[in-house]
Design a protein around this motif. Structure first.
Motif, PDB file in Angstrom:
ATOM      1  N   GLU A  49      24.621  -8.569  24.473  1.00  0.00           N
ATOM      2  CA  GLU A  49      23.894  -7.606  25.288  1.00  0.00           C
ATOM      3  C   GLU A  49      24.798  -6.455  25.718  1.00  0.00           C
ATOM      4  O   GLU A  49      24.371  -5.304  25.775  1.00  0.00           O
ATOM      5  N   ILE A  50      26.052  -6.783  26.050  1.00  0.00           N
ATOM      6  CA  ILE A  50      26.991  -5.719  26.416  1.00  0.00           C
ATOM      7  C   ILE A  50      27.380  -4.910  25.187  1.00  0.00           C
ATOM      8  O   ILE A  50      27.451  -3.676  25.233  1.00  0.00           O
ATOM      9  N   LEU A  51      27.597  -5.581  24.069  1.00  0.00           N
ATOM     10  CA  LEU A  51      28.010  -4.883  22.847  1.00  0.00           C
ATOM     11  C   LEU A  51      26.944  -3.911  22.359  1.00  0.00           C
ATOM     12  O   LEU A  51      27.264  -2.921  21.693  1.00  0.00           O
ATOM     13  N   LYS A  52      25.681  -4.166  22.696  1.00  0.00           N
ATOM     14  CA  LYS A  52      24.624  -3.208  22.333  1.00  0.00           C
ATOM     15  C   LYS A  52      24.855  -1.846  22.975  1.00  0.00           C
ATOM     16  O   LYS A  52      24.439  -0.815  22.439  1.00  0.00           O
ATOM     17  N   LEU A  53      25.499  -1.851  24.135  1.00  0.00           N
ATOM     18  CA  LEU A  53      25.736  -0.606  24.863  1.00  0.00           C
ATOM     19  C   LEU A  53      26.948   0.156  24.344  1.00  0.00           C
ATOM     20  O   LEU A  53      27.136   1.322  24.677  1.00  0.00           O
ATOM     21  N   VAL A  54      27.790  -0.536  23.544  1.00  0.00           N
ATOM     22  CA  VAL A  54      28.970   0.107  22.939  1.00  0.00           C
ATOM     23  C   VAL A  54      28.997  -0.267  21.450  1.00  0.00           C
ATOM     24  O   VAL A  54      29.881  -0.999  20.993  1.00  0.00           O
ATOM     25  N   PRO A  55      28.039   0.238  20.695  1.00  0.00           N
ATOM     26  CA  PRO A  55      27.848  -0.230  19.314  1.00  0.00           C
ATOM     27  C   PRO A  55      29.019   0.030  18.378  1.00  0.00           C
ATOM     28  O   PRO A  55      29.140  -0.636  17.344  1.00  0.00           O
ATOM     29  N   ASP A  56      29.894   0.959  18.724  1.00  0.00           N
ATOM     30  CA  ASP A  56      31.026   1.263  17.837  1.00  0.00           C
ATOM     31  C   ASP A  56      32.279   0.458  18.163  1.00  0.00           C
ATOM     32  O   ASP A  56      33.328   0.676  17.556  1.00  0.00           O
ATOM     33  N   PHE A  57      32.168  -0.474  19.092  1.00  0.00           N
ATOM     34  CA  PHE A  57      33.334  -1.269  19.502  1.00  0.00           C
ATOM     35  C   PHE A  57      33.177  -2.702  19.013  1.00  0.00           C
ATOM     36  O   PHE A  57      32.112  -3.308  19.157  1.00  0.00           O
ATOM     37  N   GLU A  80      40.691  -1.601  28.844  1.00  0.00           N
ATOM     38  CA  GLU A  80      40.406  -0.296  29.433  1.00  0.00           C
ATOM     39  C   GLU A  80      38.906  -0.106  29.448  1.00  0.00           C
ATOM     40  O   GLU A  80      38.176  -0.720  28.671  1.00  0.00           O
ATOM     41  N   VAL A  81      38.438   0.735  30.363  1.00  0.00           N
ATOM     42  CA  VAL A  81      37.012   1.035  30.421  1.00  0.00           C
ATOM     43  C   VAL A  81      36.625   1.830  29.177  1.00  0.00           C
ATOM     44  O   VAL A  81      37.213   2.880  28.893  1.00  0.00           O
ATOM     45  N   ILE A  82      35.646   1.325  28.439  1.00  0.00           N
ATOM     46  CA  ILE A  82      35.171   2.029  27.251  1.00  0.00           C
ATOM     47  C   ILE A  82      33.795   2.656  27.477  1.00  0.00           C
ATOM     48  O   ILE A  82      33.341   3.446  26.660  1.00  0.00           O
ATOM     49  N   ARG A  83      33.158   2.281  28.571  1.00  0.00           N
ATOM     50  CA  ARG A  83      31.929   2.964  28.986  1.00  0.00           C
ATOM     51  C   ARG A  83      31.811   2.881  30.501  1.00  0.00           C
ATOM     52  O   ARG A  83      31.715   1.793  31.069  1.00  0.00           O
ATOM     53  N   GLY A  84      31.842   4.033  31.172  1.00  0.00           N
ATOM     54  CA  GLY A  84      31.748   4.059  32.617  1.00  0.00           C
ATOM     55  C   GLY A  84      30.321   3.985  33.104  1.00  0.00           C
ATOM     56  O   GLY A  84      29.379   4.395  32.417  1.00  0.00           O
ATOM     57  N   ALA A  85      30.157   3.471  34.321  1.00  0.00           N
ATOM     58  CA  ALA A  85      28.814   3.288  34.881  1.00  0.00           C
ATOM     59  C   ALA A  85      28.050   4.600  35.001  1.00  0.00           C
ATOM     60  O   ALA A  85      26.823   4.633  34.836  1.00  0.00           O
ATOM     61  N   LEU A  86      28.768   5.700  35.295  1.00  0.00           N
ATOM     62  CA  LEU A  86      28.129   7.013  35.415  1.00  0.00           C
ATOM     63  C   LEU A  86      28.626   7.965  34.335  1.00  0.00           C
ATOM     64  O   LEU A  86      28.617   9.187  34.506  1.00  0.00           O
ATOM     65  N   GLU A  87      29.034   7.418  33.229  1.00  0.00           N
ATOM     66  CA  GLU A  87      29.598   8.225  32.151  1.00  0.00           C
ATOM     67  C   GLU A  87      28.619   9.274  31.622  1.00  0.00           C
ATOM     68  O   GLU A  87      29.016  10.366  31.219  1.00  0.00           O
ATOM     69  N   ASP A  88      27.343   8.949  31.619  1.00  0.00           N
ATOM     70  CA  ASP A  88      26.364   9.849  31.013  1.00  0.00           C
ATOM     71  C   ASP A  88      26.082  11.092  31.852  1.00  0.00           C
ATOM     72  O   ASP A  88      25.461  12.036  31.357  1.00  0.00           O
ATOM     73  N   GLY A  89      26.495  11.087  33.106  1.00  0.00           N
ATOM     74  CA  GLY A  89      26.277  12.269  33.926  1.00  0.00           C
ATOM     75  C   GLY A  89      26.191  11.947  35.394  1.00  0.00           C
ATOM     76  O   GLY A  89      25.921  10.805  35.793  1.00  0.00           O
ATOM     77  N   TRP A  90      26.435  12.965  36.207  1.00  0.00           N
ATOM     78  CA  TRP A  90      26.400  12.792  37.658  1.00  0.00           C
ATOM     79  C   TRP A  90      24.978  12.605  38.191  1.00  0.00           C
ATOM     80  O   TRP A  90      24.798  12.273  39.358  1.00  0.00           O
TER      81      TRP A  90
END
Length: 331
Positions: A49-57, A80-90
């Motif tokens: 389920e987590i890997l779905k959110l980072v498909p290239d990892f 290291e953080v590979i996807r931040g909780a607010l990465e997509d925008g403020w």
């Protein structure tokens, strides 16, 4: 003197009978650590389920309490953080919630540890500090642009983080901690990650608020930072940081640090892990340890010698680490 009294005197420059020790078990340490126990242990794995959110990892992942996804390729690293909780925008900030560290029951394991080792200096670990927490939430490359392009949003999230950490500081005081510690890596090999001017504008006020709260509660504040942070050390001293935990003091020069800041802040360091320990040169390692005692610890306090927590991970043999310990303890 008990270990607790030695560390207090080291930090306050009140003539301890020796330097402080913070070596890994089974070696001597004057300090006992406690943390916030949320009951949610870090579990690395291949969660689909987590890997779905980072498909290239393709490595191991986990999601932390802030909603950040961490990744690593080798099991010995911290990742290291590979996807931040607010990465997509403020835009998501309006509905974003930080973890709740306010319940005092989260600190009961730490309280027990402090009570079981009452002769040692009791140190509470903060779950980050504003920059470290925010750079994970937004991810580093985004956040370094944010501090220039989205200052209003940065300061808004910063206020949320500060309010969260004030509660943590209060709770550590309530369970009898002598000090709190945090990690914020501000330096590269030769400069800060952002300009000193921007650091003073956006982050120094938060340091002052948080350090003041700890001091009002009767606790010291000990800060870890990797890299070259020389330009803001006067500011850190000004806001009241009691100790700087530096793993690479030779990036800035032991003599230079001691001559300019000795007696004003305590240094809490191993022999430099990058320039000295890596050599495996017994004489050089021992001479460096003795130099650190002289330049940092000659002010009626001011120096805590420590181990790096994972010598094997950086290719340093246990025999080499023991040379440094022996030099620190026999000086």
């Amino acid at each position: 003197m008990t270990s607790r009294e030695i560390i207090k005197r080291v930090l306050e420059f009140k003539n301890p009978e020796r330097i402080g020790y913070d070596f890994s078990p089974p070696h001597p340490s004057d300090m006992v650590w406690g943390g916030v126990n949320t009951g949610k242990a870090t579990k690395w794995g291949k969660d689909p389920e987590i890997l779905k959110l980072v498909p290239d990892f393709n490595g191991e992942v986990y999601m932390d309490e802030y909603g950040n996804i961490w990744g690593r390729l080798e099991s010995i690293t911290k990742g290291e953080v590979i996807r931040g909780a607010l990465e997509d925008g403020w835009e998501g900030l309006d509905n974003y919630q930080l973890p709740d560290y306010s319940p005092l029951e989260l600190y009961q394991p730490a309280k027990r540890r402090f009570e079981e080792q009452a002769d040692k200096y009791r140190l509470g670990g903060l779950p980050g500090f504003p920059f470290a927490i925010m750079r994970y939430i937004r991810r580093m490359e985004n956040f370094l642009m944010d501090v220039l392009l989205y200052k209003e949003e940065v300061l808004r999230l910063n206020d949320m983080v500060v309010n969260m950490l004030l509660k943590v500081i209060d709770n550590y005081a309530a369970i009898g901690a002598d000090g709190v510690t945090f990690a914020e890596d501000w330096g590269t090999q030769d400069r800060l990650l952002i300009s000193p001017k921007t650091w003073r504008e956006l982050f120094k006020p938060s340091f002052k608020v948080l350090v003041d709260r700890a001091h009002v509660r009767g606790m010291h504040v000990l800060m870890h930072s990797c890299g070259y942070i020389y330009d803001i050390i006067p500011d850190l001293i000004e806001v009241g940081i009691d100790a700087l935990q530096l793993d690479q003091p030779e990036l800035m020069g032991v003599e230079r640090l001691g001559e300019n800041f000795g007696g004003k802040v305590t240094f809490w360091s191993p022999v430099d892990i990058q320039k000295i320990m890596q050599t495996g040169n017994e004489q050089l390692i021992k001479e460096e340890a003795e130099k650190m005692i002289y330049y940092f610890g000659r002010y009626g306090g001011g120096f805590i010698a420590k181990d790096y927590p994972q010598w094997d991970a950086i290719g340093v043999k246990e025999e080499w680490a023991q040379w440094a310990r022996d030099a620190f303890m026999n000086a």
